[in-house]
Design a protein around this motif. Structure first.
Motif, mmCIF file in Angstrom:
data_model
loop_
_atom_site.group_PDB
_atom_site.id
_atom_site.type_symbol
_atom_site.label_atom_id
_atom_site.label_comp_id
_atom_site.label_asym_id
_atom_site.label_seq_id
_atom_site.Cartn_x
_atom_site.Cartn_y
_atom_site.Cartn_z
ATOM 1 N N HIS A 58 44.687 36.600 42.308
ATOM 2 C CA HIS A 58 43.633 37.424 42.914
ATOM 3 C C HIS A 58 42.374 36.595 43.154
ATOM 4 N N HIS A 60 39.394 35.376 46.391
ATOM 5 C CA HIS A 60 38.856 35.556 47.757
ATOM 6 C C HIS A 60 38.068 34.277 48.066
ATOM 7 N N LYS A 148 47.576 44.211 50.728
ATOM 8 C CA LYS A 148 46.574 44.936 49.935
ATOM 9 C C LYS A 148 45.900 45.999 50.782
ATOM 10 N N HIS A 237 42.566 44.738 39.675
ATOM 11 C CA HIS A 237 41.298 44.804 38.916
ATOM 12 C C HIS A 237 41.028 46.140 38.214
ATOM 13 N N ASP A 313 39.899 37.767 40.318
ATOM 14 C CA ASP A 313 39.131 38.435 41.387
ATOM 15 C C ASP A 313 37.908 37.578 41.735
HETATM 16 ZN ZN ZN Z 1 39.359 41.197 44.861
#
Ligand code: ZN
Ligand code: URP
Ligand code: ZN
Length: 461
Positions: A58, A60, A148, A237, A313
């Motif tokens: 996870h 970004h 997602k 998350h 995340d």
């Molecule tokens: Zn995320």
């Protein structure tokens, strides 16, 4: 080229034993006692743990989000390597009016030649039209086997329940796994407007406008929709007790529901959002940080297999110029924090060293299960003959403290500033090539390769 790693304590999700590892052509080719081989490189790992390279499902990286863009591949992938992570699965995003493929291609182009570690992509579905649904099978064939959907971020990324249903339905038929950001975006939108009308513009109101009940409700709803479709579901998350309990109940019923939490939900609280001078913005992420009581609920959920993994995340924005976009209105603060670099060390310190998790369980949560669920196993996520020689040599005796100045993420602060750490990532190998030596990065950008991931069900059920 052959490398021999001698005398280390190998720890996988299921075993712990002292042995030597012989690596050739990027693969583990032999594991045994006192291996005699004229390897060109010999590394003595006496007193060290030898672990599989960690897998972060996870992240970004270099992602347009919240009106700005997250930190780039050349810094974040090096930071990941220094923290012992050798593979990430990053979130590519579909732009409205465009195809899923266009999103994946953009992300591939950004990463190509600029990643220190291996990488794959999920695709975030934001605009589901019939022709978009029809793209799903071909993407799965190309290794993009996870999609997602956002149940939050109304007016931007949020999708309706019908879209979730349709995506689950098509995904199921071709072995794609649907992941959801589970928060009720419609209710959050109302609560945000109410806060702003009352002049409540500071970062703390981010948490006030996203109470855990909106996450619990969306988690329940996503599970129910997946149950109607008969599809597997992955909830990203998870931030606290309510959603974790819904997942526990679903799994007790035998539903194929998987979930992760993140280091910040285990170690930080919503009190951080109250820091003076707009500093609370550094801790604005979604779902928001919760009250301290949720920490225990999440550790328990990791221990009893309600949650199978811990992703970072990692969605890193600088304070200056990025978080500051929301200075007068918390809804404009780009959502996200950091975690790509210290994910393993934090879990070793506060999970293993504090007796909450065994080292084997930590390897399961941070490497083996992410590799299995994401279709990367057994090449990634374990140490066995035939697997990729993604290896982490970890010194359990060292101690340090997280400091922004010595962190490598490409932003101007660290959410975990001041956290003492036990142990140290000493050496890291990526498919047999040493990329971290004695705590220093020695690899090249471009060492990382795109990973074509297998469909759901081949590695894990
Ligand atoms: Zn995320
Ligand atoms: O605040 C977060 N989590 N930012 C990243 C995007 C997401 O929702 O995962
Ligand atoms: Zn999310």
């Amino acid at each position: 080229m052959k490398t021999l790693i001698k005398n280390g304590m190998i720890v996988t999700s299921s075993d712990r034993y002292e042995a030597d590892i012989l690596v050739e052509n990027g693969k583990v080719v032999l594991i045994g006692d006192s291996i005699k081989d004229a390897a060109s490189e010999v590394v003595d790992a006496k007193g060290m743990y030898v672990l599989p390279g960690m897998v972060d499902q996870h992240t970004h990286v270099e992602s347009p989000f919240g009106g700005t863009i997250t930190a780039p591949w050349h810094t974040e992938s090096v930071a990941a390597a220094l923290g012992g992570t050798t593979t990430i699965v990053d979130f590519a995003l579909q732009s409205r009016g465009e195809s899923l493929r266009a999103g994946v291609e953009q992300w591939k182009q950004r990463a190509a030649g600029r990643s220190a570690i291996d990488y794959g992509f999920h695709i975030g579905v934001t605009d589901l039209r019939q022709e978009v649904i029809e793209e799903i099978p071909a993407l799965v064939e190309e290794g993009v086997s996870t999609l997602k959907l956002f149940m939050a971020y109304k007016g931007d990324l949020m999708v309706e329940d019908a879209t979730l249903y349709q995506t689950l339905d098509r995904a199921k038929s071709v072995g794609a796994l649907v992941m959801v950001h589970a928060e009720n975006g419609a209710i959050i939108d109302l609560l945000q407007k109410k806060c702003l009308e009352n002049g409540q513009t500071e970062p703390y109101y981010h948490a006030v406008s996203r109470p855990i009940e909106v996450e619990t409700e969306a988690t329940s709803r996503a599970i129910s929709i997946a149950e109607v479709v008969g599809a597997p579901l992955f909830i990203v998350h998870v931030s606290g007790e309510g959603p974790a309990q819904r997942i526990r109940e679903a799994r007790a019923k035998g539903l194929p529901v998987f979930a992760e939490t993140c280091p910040h939900y285990l170690l930080l609280t919503e009190e951080e959002l109250k820091r003076p001078g707009f500093e609370g913005a550094k801790f604005v992420c979604s779902p928001p940080l919760r009250e301290e009581k949720h920490h225990d609920a999440l550790w328990k959920a990791l221990q009893d297999d309600t949650l199978q993994s811990i992703g970072s995340d990692h969605c890193a924005f600088s304070f200056k110029g990025q978080k500051e976009l929301g200075k007068d209105d918390f809804t404009k603060i780009p959502n996200g924090g950091n975690g790509i670099e210290h994910r393993f060390s934090l879990l070793y310190t506060y999970g293993v060293a504090e007796g909450r998790l065994s080292l084997e369980k930590s390897v399961e949560l941070l490497a083996t299960n992410p590799a299995k669920v994401m279709g990367l196993y057994p090449e990634k996520g374990t140490i066995a003959v035939g697997c990729d020689a993604d290896l982490l040599i970890f010194d359990p005796e060292a101690e340090s403290t997280i400091q922004f100045e010595t962190s490598h993420q490409g932003i101007d602060y660290d959410m975990f500033e001041g956290f003492p750490l036990k142990g140290r990532v000493k050496d890291v190998f990526l498919r047999g090539k040493q990329i971290v030596k004695d705590g220093a990065y020695i690899g090249s950008l471009g060492d990382g390769r795109y990973q074509k991931r297998k469909p759901y069900g081949l590695c894990y059920k």
